[in-house]
Scaffold this motif. Structure first.
Motif, short mmCIF file in Angstrom:
data_model
loop_
_atom_site.label_atom_id
_atom_site.label_comp_id
_atom_site.label_asym_id
_atom_site.label_seq_id
_atom_site.Cartn_x
_atom_site.Cartn_y
_atom_site.Cartn_z
N TYR A 123 26.15 66.18 19.49
CA TYR A 123 25.41 65.88 18.25
C TYR A 123 26.40 65.72 17.09
O TYR A 123 26.29 64.79 16.28
CB TYR A 123 24.39 66.97 17.92
N ALA A 124 27.37 66.62 17.01
CA ALA A 124 28.36 66.55 15.94
C ALA A 124 29.18 65.27 16.06
O ALA A 124 29.39 64.54 15.07
CB ALA A 124 29.26 67.78 15.97
N GLU A 125 29.64 64.97 17.26
CA GLU A 125 30.47 63.79 17.51
C GLU A 125 29.74 62.49 17.20
O GLU A 125 30.33 61.56 16.64
CB GLU A 125 30.91 63.82 18.98
N THR A 126 28.47 62.42 17.55
CA THR A 126 27.74 61.17 17.37
C THR A 126 27.11 61.04 15.99
O THR A 126 26.83 59.92 15.55
CB THR A 126 26.64 61.01 18.45
N SER A 127 26.91 62.14 15.28
CA SER A 127 26.28 62.06 13.96
C SER A 127 27.29 61.75 12.86
O SER A 127 26.94 61.06 11.89
CB SER A 127 25.54 63.36 13.65
N ARG A 128 28.51 62.24 12.99
CA ARG A 128 29.52 62.04 11.94
C ARG A 128 29.72 60.58 11.56
O ARG A 128 29.71 60.24 10.38
CB ARG A 128 30.85 62.67 12.35
N PRO A 129 29.93 59.69 12.53
CA PRO A 129 30.14 58.28 12.17
C PRO A 129 28.93 57.65 11.46
O PRO A 129 29.07 56.63 10.79
CB PRO A 129 30.37 57.58 13.52
N LEU A 130 27.77 58.25 11.59
CA LEU A 130 26.56 57.74 10.95
C LEU A 130 26.34 58.35 9.57
O LEU A 130 25.35 58.07 8.89
CB LEU A 130 25.34 58.03 11.84
N GLY A 131 27.27 59.23 9.15
CA GLY A 131 27.15 59.86 7.84
C GLY A 131 26.13 60.98 7.81
O GLY A 131 25.57 61.28 6.76
N LEU A 132 25.88 61.60 8.97
CA LEU A 132 24.90 62.67 9.09
C LEU A 132 25.56 63.94 9.61
O LEU A 132 26.54 63.88 10.34
CB LEU A 132 23.79 62.27 10.07
N THR A 133 24.98 65.07 9.24
CA THR A 133 25.35 66.32 9.90
C THR A 133 24.60 66.36 11.23
O THR A 133 23.60 65.65 11.41
CB THR A 133 24.96 67.54 9.06
N LEU A 150 17.05 66.36 13.05
CA LEU A 150 15.79 66.22 12.31
C LEU A 150 15.27 64.78 12.39
O LEU A 150 14.10 64.55 12.68
CB LEU A 150 15.98 66.63 10.85
N LEU A 151 16.14 63.81 12.14
CA LEU A 151 15.71 62.41 12.20
C LEU A 151 15.22 62.05 13.60
O LEU A 151 14.19 61.37 13.75
CB LEU A 151 16.84 61.48 11.78
N CYS A 152 15.92 62.52 14.62
CA CYS A 152 15.50 62.22 16.00
C CYS A 152 14.16 62.87 16.33
O CYS A 152 13.32 62.26 17.01
CB CYS A 152 16.58 62.64 16.99
N VAL A 153 13.94 64.08 15.86
CA VAL A 153 12.65 64.75 16.07
C VAL A 153 11.53 63.93 15.44
O VAL A 153 10.44 63.79 16.00
CB VAL A 153 12.68 66.20 15.52
N LEU A 154 11.79 63.36 14.27
CA LEU A 154 10.76 62.60 13.55
C LEU A 154 10.48 61.24 14.18
O LEU A 154 9.52 60.58 13.78
CB LEU A 154 11.16 62.44 12.08
N LEU A 155 11.27 60.84 15.16
CA LEU A 155 10.96 59.60 15.88
C LEU A 155 9.59 59.67 16.54
O LEU A 155 8.93 58.65 16.73
CB LEU A 155 12.03 59.28 16.93
N ALA A 156 9.14 60.87 16.87
CA ALA A 156 7.83 61.06 17.50
C ALA A 156 6.69 60.95 16.50
O ALA A 156 5.53 60.87 16.89
CB ALA A 156 7.77 62.41 18.20
N GLY A 157 7.01 60.95 15.20
CA GLY A 157 5.98 60.84 14.17
C GLY A 157 6.12 61.93 13.14
O GLY A 157 6.90 62.87 13.31
#
Length: 141
Positions: free
Chosen positions: A26-36, A42-49
């Protein structure tokens, strides 16, 4: 009986190691996107609605005050929005905005791609066995 105890310890150790690896991913893949990592989660959880703050706090295992701060930061970046709760007019839910949806999809894709890379050498049977076992374990959580 000692063999069972050793096997139990081995399984627990493997699950704990898995948790650490997934947190690192999660840390490795979120950093390049400017996210913690927590924001990406949180954003991925909200994909469900949309979800309420109480549900999000439980799912993310964080205190409500920490969640409020995180939502505030993501809202300032126009990634999430607070919307009225359809069943409780005193409460609100958190939903992804269009930019948030795009970033959540990017985060999810980056994370699942890394998992695919890590599991590429598993046979189809091993994949099914692992998936079934993990689903069984975590359906009780």
């Amino acid at each position: 009986m000692a063999t069972t105890t050793a096997q139990d310890a081995e399984l627990a150790g493997a699950l704990v190691q898995t948790m650490h690896v997934l947190q690192d991913l999660y840390a490795e893949t979120s950093r390049p996107l400017g996210l913690t990592p927590q924001q990406a989660h949180l954003l991925c959880v909200l994909l469900a609605g949309p979800l309420g703050m109480t549900e999000l706090s439980r799912i993310l295992s964080i205190e409500r005050s920490s969640l409020t701060s995180m939502v505030d930061r993501l809202e300032r970046r126009d990634l999430v929005a607070r919307i009225p709760n359809p069943t409780d007019r005193r409460a609100f839910q958190i939903e992804l905005t269009d930019p948030g949806l795009a970033l959540a999809n990017d985060a999810h894709k980056a994370f699942t791609t890394r998992i695919d890379d890590l599991t590429a050498d598993l046979s189809p049977t091993a994949r099914r066995t692992l998936s079934t076992a993990l689903t069984s374990i975590f359906s009780r959580a």
